[in-house]
Structure formats: structure tokens, C-alpha cells
Design a protein around this motif. Structure first.
Motif, PDB file in Angstrom:
ATOM      1  N   ASP A   1       0.812  -1.218   0.000  1.00 60.13           N
ATOM      2  CA  ASP A   1       0.000   0.000   0.000  1.00 60.13           C
ATOM      3  C   ASP A   1       0.847   1.270   0.000  1.00 60.13           C
ATOM      4  OD1 ASP A   1      -2.654  -1.176   0.153  1.00 60.13           O
ATOM      5  OD2 ASP A   1      -2.125  -1.775   2.197  1.00 60.13           O
ATOM      6  N   VAL A   2       2.175   1.136   0.097  1.00 58.70           N
ATOM      7  CA  VAL A   2       3.003   2.324   0.327  1.00 58.70           C
ATOM      8  C   VAL A   2       4.004   2.564  -0.799  1.00 58.70           C
ATOM      9  CG1 VAL A   2       2.862   1.836   2.806  1.00 58.70           C
ATOM     10  CG2 VAL A   2       4.938   1.264   1.576  1.00 58.70           C
ATOM     11  N   THR A   3       4.447   3.803  -0.867  1.00 58.51           N
ATOM     12  CA  THR A   3       5.625   4.179  -1.641  1.00 58.51           C
ATOM     13  C   THR A   3       6.751   4.400  -0.645  1.00 58.51           C
ATOM     14  OG1 THR A   3       4.667   5.173  -3.638  1.00 58.51           O
ATOM     15  CG2 THR A   3       6.701   6.111  -2.861  1.00 58.51           C
ATOM     16  N   LEU A   4       7.861   3.720  -0.844  1.00 56.38           N
ATOM     17  CA  LEU A   4       9.044   3.880  -0.009  1.00 56.38           C
ATOM     18  C   LEU A   4      10.051   4.743  -0.765  1.00 56.38           C
ATOM     19  CD1 LEU A   4      10.722   3.137   2.518  1.00 56.38           C
ATOM     20  CD2 LEU A   4      11.486   1.092   1.282  1.00 56.38           C
ATOM     21  N   VAL A   5      10.307   5.925  -0.256  1.00 57.10           N
ATOM     22  CA  VAL A   5      11.280   6.827  -0.872  1.00 57.10           C
ATOM     23  C   VAL A   5      12.621   6.598  -0.181  1.00 57.10           C
ATOM     24  CG1 VAL A   5      11.878   9.224  -1.385  1.00 57.10           C
ATOM     25  CG2 VAL A   5       9.473   8.513  -1.356  1.00 57.10           C
ATOM     26  N   ARG A   6      13.573   6.048  -0.908  1.00 56.35           N
ATOM     27  CA  ARG A   6      14.895   5.742  -0.347  1.00 56.35           C
ATOM     28  C   ARG A   6      15.940   6.804  -0.681  1.00 56.35           C
ATOM     29  NH1 ARG A   6      15.227  -0.769  -1.706  1.00 56.35           N
ATOM     30  NH2 ARG A   6      14.227  -1.509   0.221  1.00 56.35           N
ATOM     31  N   SER A   7      15.501   7.911  -1.239  1.00 58.43           N
ATOM     32  CA  SER A   7      16.474   8.886  -1.747  1.00 58.43           C
ATOM     33  C   SER A   7      16.226  10.298  -1.234  1.00 58.43           C
ATOM     34  CB  SER A   7      16.427   8.896  -3.274  1.00 58.43           C
ATOM     35  OG  SER A   7      15.097   9.110  -3.741  1.00 58.43           O
ATOM     36  N   MET A   8      15.716  10.409   0.001  1.00 57.17           N
ATOM     37  CA  MET A   8      15.545  11.733   0.600  1.00 57.17           C
ATOM     38  C   MET A   8      16.922  12.336   0.877  1.00 57.17           C
ATOM     39  SD  MET A   8      12.368  12.592   0.791  1.00 57.17           S
ATOM     40  CE  MET A   8      12.669  14.064   1.759  1.00 57.17           C
TER      41      MET A   8
ATOM     42  N   ASP B   1      -7.679   6.579  -0.123  1.00 59.38           N
ATOM     43  CA  ASP B   1      -7.539   7.163  -1.456  1.00 59.38           C
ATOM     44  C   ASP B   1      -7.416   8.683  -1.408  1.00 59.38           C
ATOM     45  OD1 ASP B   1      -7.587   4.725  -2.687  1.00 59.38           O
ATOM     46  OD2 ASP B   1      -9.701   4.797  -3.224  1.00 59.38           O
ATOM     47  N   SER B   2      -8.023   9.296  -0.402  1.00 64.64           N
ATOM     48  CA  SER B   2      -8.020  10.762  -0.318  1.00 64.64           C
ATOM     49  C   SER B   2      -7.157  11.299   0.821  1.00 64.64           C
ATOM     50  CB  SER B   2      -9.456  11.284  -0.152  1.00 64.64           C
ATOM     51  OG  SER B   2     -10.034  10.780   1.038  1.00 64.64           O
ATOM     52  N   THR B   3      -6.476  10.402   1.535  1.00 64.85           N
ATOM     53  CA  THR B   3      -5.643  10.818   2.671  1.00 64.85           C
ATOM     54  C   THR B   3      -4.214  10.347   2.471  1.00 64.85           C
ATOM     55  OG1 THR B   3      -7.546  10.600   4.164  1.00 64.85           O
ATOM     56  CG2 THR B   3      -5.365  10.733   5.173  1.00 64.85           C
ATOM     57  N   ILE B   4      -3.273  11.262   2.525  1.00 66.04           N
ATOM     58  CA  ILE B   4      -1.854  10.897   2.477  1.00 66.04           C
ATOM     59  C   ILE B   4      -1.373  10.605   3.893  1.00 66.04           C
ATOM     60  CG2 ILE B   4       0.488  11.725   2.020  1.00 66.04           C
ATOM     61  CD1 ILE B   4      -0.627  13.367  -0.278  1.00 66.04           C
ATOM     62  N   VAL B   5      -0.776   9.442   4.083  1.00 63.58           N
ATOM     63  CA  VAL B   5      -0.100   9.113   5.334  1.00 63.58           C
ATOM     64  C   VAL B   5       1.396   9.139   5.052  1.00 63.58           C
ATOM     65  CG1 VAL B   5       0.252   7.398   7.150  1.00 63.58           C
ATOM     66  CG2 VAL B   5      -2.015   7.660   6.114  1.00 63.58           C
ATOM     67  N   GLN B   6       2.140   9.850   5.885  1.00 59.71           N
ATOM     68  CA  GLN B   6       3.596   9.939   5.700  1.00 59.71           C
ATOM     69  C   GLN B   6       4.287   9.600   7.012  1.00 59.71           C
ATOM     70  OE1 GLN B   6       5.390  13.318   6.745  1.00 59.71           O
ATOM     71  NE2 GLN B   6       7.314  12.185   6.575  1.00 59.71           N
ATOM     72  N   TRP B   7       5.333   8.774   6.930  1.00 62.75           N
ATOM     73  CA  TRP B   7       6.094   8.349   8.113  1.00 62.75           C
ATOM     74  C   TRP B   7       7.574   8.595   7.857  1.00 62.75           C
ATOM     75  CZ3 TRP B   7      10.115   5.552   9.898  1.00 62.75           C
ATOM     76  CH2 TRP B   7      10.094   5.052  11.201  1.00 62.75           C
ATOM     77  N   GLY B   8       8.230   9.254   8.785  1.00 64.60           N
ATOM     78  CA  GLY B   8       9.672   9.460   8.645  1.00 64.60           C
ATOM     79  C   GLY B   8      10.150  10.641   9.449  1.00 64.60           C
ATOM     80  N   GLY B   9      11.467  10.874   9.388  1.00 64.47           N
ATOM     81  CA  GLY B   9      12.057  11.967  10.140  1.00 64.47           C
ATOM     82  C   GLY B   9      12.805  12.929   9.248  1.00 64.47           C
ATOM     83  N   GLU B  10      13.760  13.624   9.843  1.00 61.75           N
ATOM     84  CA  GLU B  10      14.519  14.654   9.142  1.00 61.75           C
ATOM     85  C   GLU B  10      15.886  14.168   8.683  1.00 61.75           C
ATOM     86  OE1 GLU B  10      15.872  15.008  13.424  1.00 61.75           O
ATOM     87  OE2 GLU B  10      14.138  14.305  12.288  1.00 61.75           O
ATOM     88  N   MET B  11      16.205  12.912   8.946  1.00 61.05           N
ATOM     89  CA  MET B  11      17.508  12.359   8.562  1.00 61.05           C
ATOM     90  C   MET B  11      17.518  10.862   8.792  1.00 61.05           C
ATOM     91  SD  MET B  11      19.780  13.598  11.884  1.00 61.05           S
ATOM     92  CE  MET B  11      19.558  15.330  11.535  1.00 61.05           C
TER      93      MET B  11
ATOM     94  N   ILE C   1      11.863   7.659   3.789  1.00 67.47           N
ATOM     95  CA  ILE C   1      10.551   7.887   4.384  1.00 67.47           C
ATOM     96  C   ILE C   1       9.563   7.021   3.609  1.00 67.47           C
ATOM     97  CG2 ILE C   1      11.113  10.272   5.007  1.00 67.47           C
ATOM     98  CD1 ILE C   1       9.225  11.181   2.732  1.00 67.47           C
ATOM     99  N   TRP C   2       8.384   6.784   4.181  1.00 66.43           N
ATOM    100  CA  TRP C   2       7.355   6.109   3.392  1.00 66.43           C
ATOM    101  C   TRP C   2       6.058   6.907   3.420  1.00 66.43           C
ATOM    102  CZ3 TRP C   2       2.898   4.623   5.865  1.00 66.43           C
ATOM    103  CH2 TRP C   2       2.953   4.217   7.191  1.00 66.43           C
ATOM    104  N   MET C   3       5.280   6.746   2.363  1.00 72.34           N
ATOM    105  CA  MET C   3       3.993   7.429   2.226  1.00 72.34           C
ATOM    106  C   MET C   3       2.979   6.466   1.630  1.00 72.34           C
ATOM    107  SD  MET C   3       4.975  11.300   0.979  1.00 72.34           S
ATOM    108  CE  MET C   3       5.964  10.841  -0.439  1.00 72.34           C
ATOM    109  N   ALA C   4       1.710   6.723   1.925  1.00 77.36           N
ATOM    110  CA  ALA C   4       0.632   5.891   1.392  1.00 77.36           C
ATOM    111  C   ALA C   4      -0.584   6.759   1.108  1.00 77.36           C
ATOM    112  CB  ALA C   4       0.265   4.786   2.383  1.00 77.36           C
ATOM    113  N   GLY C   5      -1.404   6.324   0.142  1.00 78.42           N
ATOM    114  CA  GLY C   5      -2.672   6.973  -0.146  1.00 78.42           C
ATOM    115  C   GLY C   5      -2.535   8.240  -0.966  1.00 78.42           C
ATOM    116  N   GLY C   6      -3.660   8.924  -1.149  1.00 82.97           N
ATOM    117  CA  GLY C   6      -3.671  10.223  -1.794  1.00 82.97           C
ATOM    118  C   GLY C   6      -3.123  10.258  -3.204  1.00 82.97           C
ATOM    119  N   GLY C   7      -3.332   9.195  -3.973  1.00 82.23           N
ATOM    120  CA  GLY C   7      -2.878   9.182  -5.361  1.00 82.23           C
ATOM    121  C   GLY C   7      -1.421   8.825  -5.553  1.00 82.23           C
ATOM    122  N   LEU C   8      -0.772   8.260  -4.524  1.00 82.28           N
ATOM    123  CA  LEU C   8       0.617   7.813  -4.641  1.00 82.28           C
ATOM    124  C   LEU C   8       0.657   6.343  -5.047  1.00 82.28           C
ATOM    125  CD1 LEU C   8       1.991   9.462  -1.376  1.00 82.28           C
ATOM    126  CD2 LEU C   8       2.042  10.393  -3.696  1.00 82.28           C
ATOM    127  N   LYS C   9       1.746   5.958  -5.683  1.00 82.13           N
ATOM    128  CA  LYS C   9       1.887   4.570  -6.121  1.00 82.13           C
ATOM    129  C   LYS C   9       1.891   3.631  -4.929  1.00 82.13           C
ATOM    130  CE  LYS C   9       4.373   5.305 -10.485  1.00 82.13           C
ATOM    131  NZ  LYS C   9       5.652   5.123 -11.215  1.00 82.13           N
TER     132      LYS C   9
END
Length: 484
Positions: free
Chosen positions: A145-152, A375-385, A411-419
Motif C-alpha cells: 500500500d506504500v511508496t518507499l522513498v529511499r532517496s531523501m 484514497d483521499s488521505t496521504i499518510v507519511q512516516w519518517g524523520g529529518e535524517m 521515508i514512506w507514504m501511502a494513499g492520496g494518489g501515490l503509487k
């Protein structure tokens, strides 16, 4: 009312307001404004005449997200120990880092000795996303259900306060509006009975707070803080002996004073914003009390989030609250958990933090999905580093930790039109620097605004004849690779 009283000084008026004890904030409460004062809303608030209310506003393009819940794990969750396995660290364990250019925050305790993760990583879900299943067993269940961004990456930033500012305001220096304030300024709210922007702190405010300030934006766009202890919202209700008719009389007087002053100072944006804040505060006395009542939730919901377990209860209660706010039309909820800074004994402390947060965080995604809200709510999990791949040594008898790493983290994100089930970007073989599809804080913000139907290049506010923006011209680009 006498002419002399009507012409009393602005300073006397401010003193009067400061002594009032009827509000959600120290400014107090007023009764609702007349309906005709709440009708007109600009099509594009960043381009047209500014109206300081929380009425819904039109988007620049079709929005994929209506709301957002940000789970901000301040301190720097170790990406290489949770989300970004690097087999080469096992090969180089105990050896010197073969590259150069490691940028330490604490050079005095720094080493160049490689330290691998001791935990088991597995490919999970249909997507095959590889994560630490010992630390994050529940996250393993929602990877599809999530997009994992490994390149912040936060260029030229090393410490926590600057990093948290950058992730929430776009800048490392203090004094700028937060992401939640910008989104509510651009879009308004879907509820007129609750604040559009809520900040929940567990267990206490992060260093460098507040990160939910509206700064140059009018005060109605500032985040309302919800605390762990009662009263969760400060001054939500007046003291018992002032409730009812005494409060009503006071509010009528405050309204009359406000209107007189506003008529004498037409176009005073800060004053009109404060008046709008007062009207919201009056309505919140009922609506916020209901939203904060977790006893309304089912036993099954409490159990799913882990509210029945002392290890996960604090996180669980906060995320159930976040969902309840979003259900009721709140635009932006940011849950702050500062405690992920692990310069020593990292593997023990990381396990404790993950044990407390993993189940509630995964439950939030599942719960939103089950209720048709993901589908209409973005959930985001992560920190500043993230953390460096080398050992930080704090001296004799201390177990090793890791220093800060803002050059590359996850960081990871889910929902709101993200892959869904998607991995975006990559760090180098050692997890030191983001090297593929790099996402800066500016790109992160531009992408979120895009999903909310806002254009980063158009969203601005004129303050003292100078434009203020979340994403300054030419700084950020939409990370189209994570969008559906």
C-alpha cells in the motif's frame, strides 16, 4: 455604548482580550460572525484577494488528496537498519569506510569503521519490498500500500532542528510558515467546527518547537496543539462559574469591540484573521470535545492499533485521534514523536521505538483503507535524517550508535494518489548518499502540494510587500515517479 468607550485605545482593547479566559487560545473567544461575512471565497487564494477564513477553496487542478496525516519521527530513524538493506556492509564489517567525504555532525566521536545491521531483512508482499521484519513486522503487512522513498536528501544540513525545520517549512532557519499552515491557507478546511490543522505531540514537544506555527501567514492557519494529558486542548472550555450566560455576555461584548475596531481599521489582515479564529474557537467547544473522545471507538479498533497494550498505547491513541480528526474534515494532522536520535546503543533503542510505533502506524493505513479514506488521505512516516553506516563511539563501556545522515535517508507514504508497493530512488552501496531520483525537502513539498491540487509556483502570501512561499521559485519539482 458611550462614545468615549467606543473610542478607547487599541492597547486597552488588547489588554482586555488578554485577560479573557474563554478561548481555545490566549486570545479568547467571540461569537460566530454573521453568515454573510463567511460566504465569499476566492477561486485561487494565492492569486486573488485574501479571505481569512477556513471555507473550502478551489484547487488549481484536480486534487488526489483531501487530507494528510504526517507521523514525524524526529531524531532520524536509521534507514539502513529499517528500510534500505546494504549487503556490502556485511562484507566490510569492522573495516574502514573505503570512500571519502563522510560528513559527521559530531566529529569528536566519529569513526570510519563500518557497522552492518544485525537484523533480518526480507522481501515482503507482492511488491517484494525488502525491509527489516524483526523491527517492522506490521509494516511488512502494508508494503503493497506504500511508496518507499529511499532517496531523501537535505543538502547542507546536519542537525535536528535545522532538519525538522527544512522538512516542515522548507528552510533550515527559523521563522517560516509550516507545511500544514500552507495547505490550510491554500485549501481551507472541510469542517468549520474544528481547526484545519492539528499537531499532536507524543510524549512532548520536539526540540526547536513550534513546527506548527503560521508565522507570516494569518494566525487562523496556525496548528492547534493536542497534548497527551488533559485538557488535551488548552482552554477549550471556560471555568465552571463563567459558563452559560456570563460567557455569552462576554462574547457579545468582545464581538462589539472587534467590529468597532475592524471598522476603524479596514483591511487589517491580522485582525480579521484573529476574529475568524475566535469564531472557530466558539464552535470547537462542542465539536472538539466529541472528536477527542476515544471511548466512542470500538474495542476491535483499540486492539487493532494497540491501545490495549502499554507499549503501543501512546502511539495508538495519537493515531486514532488523527484518524478521527481526518474523518471530521480536518485537513492536516501532524503527529510528533521525537526520540529517534540514537548516537549510542542504537539497536536496543531502535527496537524500543519500533515496538511502540510499528503496530499503530500500520493499523492507521489499514483502518483508513477499510473506511474508504486512504484514497483521499496521504499518510507519511519518517524523520529529518537517517544514520551513517559507520560506528559512532561514545567512549568506554558504551555500545555503538550511528551519527546523523542527511545525505540519504528513507521515508514512506501511502494513499492520496501515490503509487502502491513502489520503491523510489536509491542510496549508494553503503547507504551514505542518495544517488538516484534524489528528493529534497523542496521536491517533497512540491509533490504534496501537487497532490492537494495546488501549484507550488503559485502558492504564496504577500507579507510586508514581499512574497513568502513554501517552495521558492526554481527550488522544487514534483516527484512524478511516485504518482499514480
Amino acid at each position: 455604548m458611550s462614545q468615549s468607550f467606543a473610542k478607547s485605545s487599541a492597547s486597552s482593547r488588547r489588554h482586555f482580550l488578554a485577560q479573557s479566559a474563554f478561548g481555545v487560545s490566549s486570545l479568547g473567544l467571540v461569537t460566530l460572525l454573521k453568515e454573510e461575512q463567511l460566504l465569499a471565497a476566492p477561486e485561487k487564494p494565492e492569486l486573488g484577494e485574501v479571505t481569512h477564513d477556513l471555507l473550502p477553496k478551489k484547487t488549481s487542478h484536480p486534487a488526489r488528496a483531501k487530507s494528510m496525516i504526517s507521523i514525524f519521527c524526529g531524531g532520524g530513524p536509521s534507514h539502513i537498519d529499517l528500510f534500505d538493506r546494504k549487503p556490502v556492509l556485511d562484507e566490510y564489517a569492522g573495516k574502514r569506510f573505503p570512500g571519502d567525504g563522510i560528513k559527521y555532525d559530531n566529529a569528536g566521536q566519529a569513526t570510519s569503521i563500518i557497522m552492518p545491521s544485525p537484523n533480518t531483512f526480507k522481501k515482503c508482499g507482492e511488491s517484494g519490498m525488502e525491509i527489516n521484519v524483526e523491527m517492522l513486522p506490521q509494516f511488512a503487512e502494508i508494503v503493497d500500500d506504500v511508496t518507499l522513498v529511499r532517496s531523501m536528501q537535505l543538502p547542507n544540513i546536519r542537525n535536528h532542528v535545522a532538519g525538522m525545520r527544512a522538512m516542515t517549512t522548507g528552510r533550515a532557519r527559523e521563522g517560516w510558515p509550516s507545511l500544514g499552515s500552507w495547505i490550510t491557507y491554500g485549501l481551507g478546511s472541510e469542517t468549520q467546527n474544528l481547526p484545519a490543522f492539528v499537531a499532536i505531540t507524543i510524549p512532548k514537544n520536539p526540540v526547536g518547537s513550534p513546527y506548527w506555527d503560521s508565522r507570516q501567514l494569518p494566525s487562523i492557519y496556525q496548528g492547534t496543539v493536542v497534548r497527551k494529558t488533559d485538557p488535551k486542548i488548552a482552554n477549550l472550555n471556560p471555568i465552571a462559574q463563567l459558563r452559560g450566560k456570563p460567557q455569552g455576555n462576554q462574547l457579545d461584548l468582545l464581538k462589539e469591540l472587534n467590529q468597532i475596531h475592524l471598522e476603524r481599521h479596514p483591511g487589517e489582515d491580522d485582525l480579521s484573521a484573529r476574529i475568524a479564529s475566535y469564531e472557530l474557537a466558539a464552535r470547537m467547544q462542542t465539536a472538539a470535545t466529541e472528536a477527542l473522545d476515544l471511548s466512542k471507538e470500538t474495542e476491535a479498533t483499540h486492539k487493532m492499533y494497540g491501545a490495549d497494550d502499554p507499549v503501543t498505547k501512546e502511539f495508538a491513541d495519537a493515531l486514532i485521534l488523527a484518524r478521527r480528526f481526518v474523518e471530521r474534515g480536518v485537513r492536516f494532522v501532524q503527529v510528533w514523536n521525537y526520540g529517534w536520535d540514537m548516537h549510542e546503543n542504537i539497536f536496543e533503542y531502535l527496537k524500543r521505538r519500533c515496538d511502540a510505533s510499528d503496530k499503530p502506524s500500520a493499523a492507521l493505513v489499514k483502518d483508513l483503507k477499510n473506511r474508504g479514506l486512504l484514497d483521499s488521505t496521504i499518510v507519511q512516516w519518517g524523520g529529518e535524517m537517517g544514520r551513517l553506516p559507520v560506528i559512532q563511539d561514545r567512549g568506554e563501556g558504551k555500545k555503538p550508535g550511528r551519527d546523523h545522515n542527511t545525505e540519504g535517508f528513507s521515508i514512506w507514504m501511502a494513499g492520496g494518489g501515490l503509487k502502491e508497493g513502489h520503491i523510489h530512488g536509491a542510496t549508494d552501496d553503503f547507504g551514505h548518499r542518495a544517488v538516484e531520483d534524489v528528493v529534497t525537502q523542496h521536491d517533497f513539498h512540491a509533490t504534496l502540494l501537487h497532490q492537494f491540487g495546488l501549484k507550488a509556483e503559485e502558492l504564496h502570501y504577500d507579507h510586508n510587500a514581499q512574497p513568502v512561499a513554501l517552495v521558492e521559485p526554481g527550488q522544487g519539482k514534483v516527484a512524478t515517479g511516485i504518482l499514480k
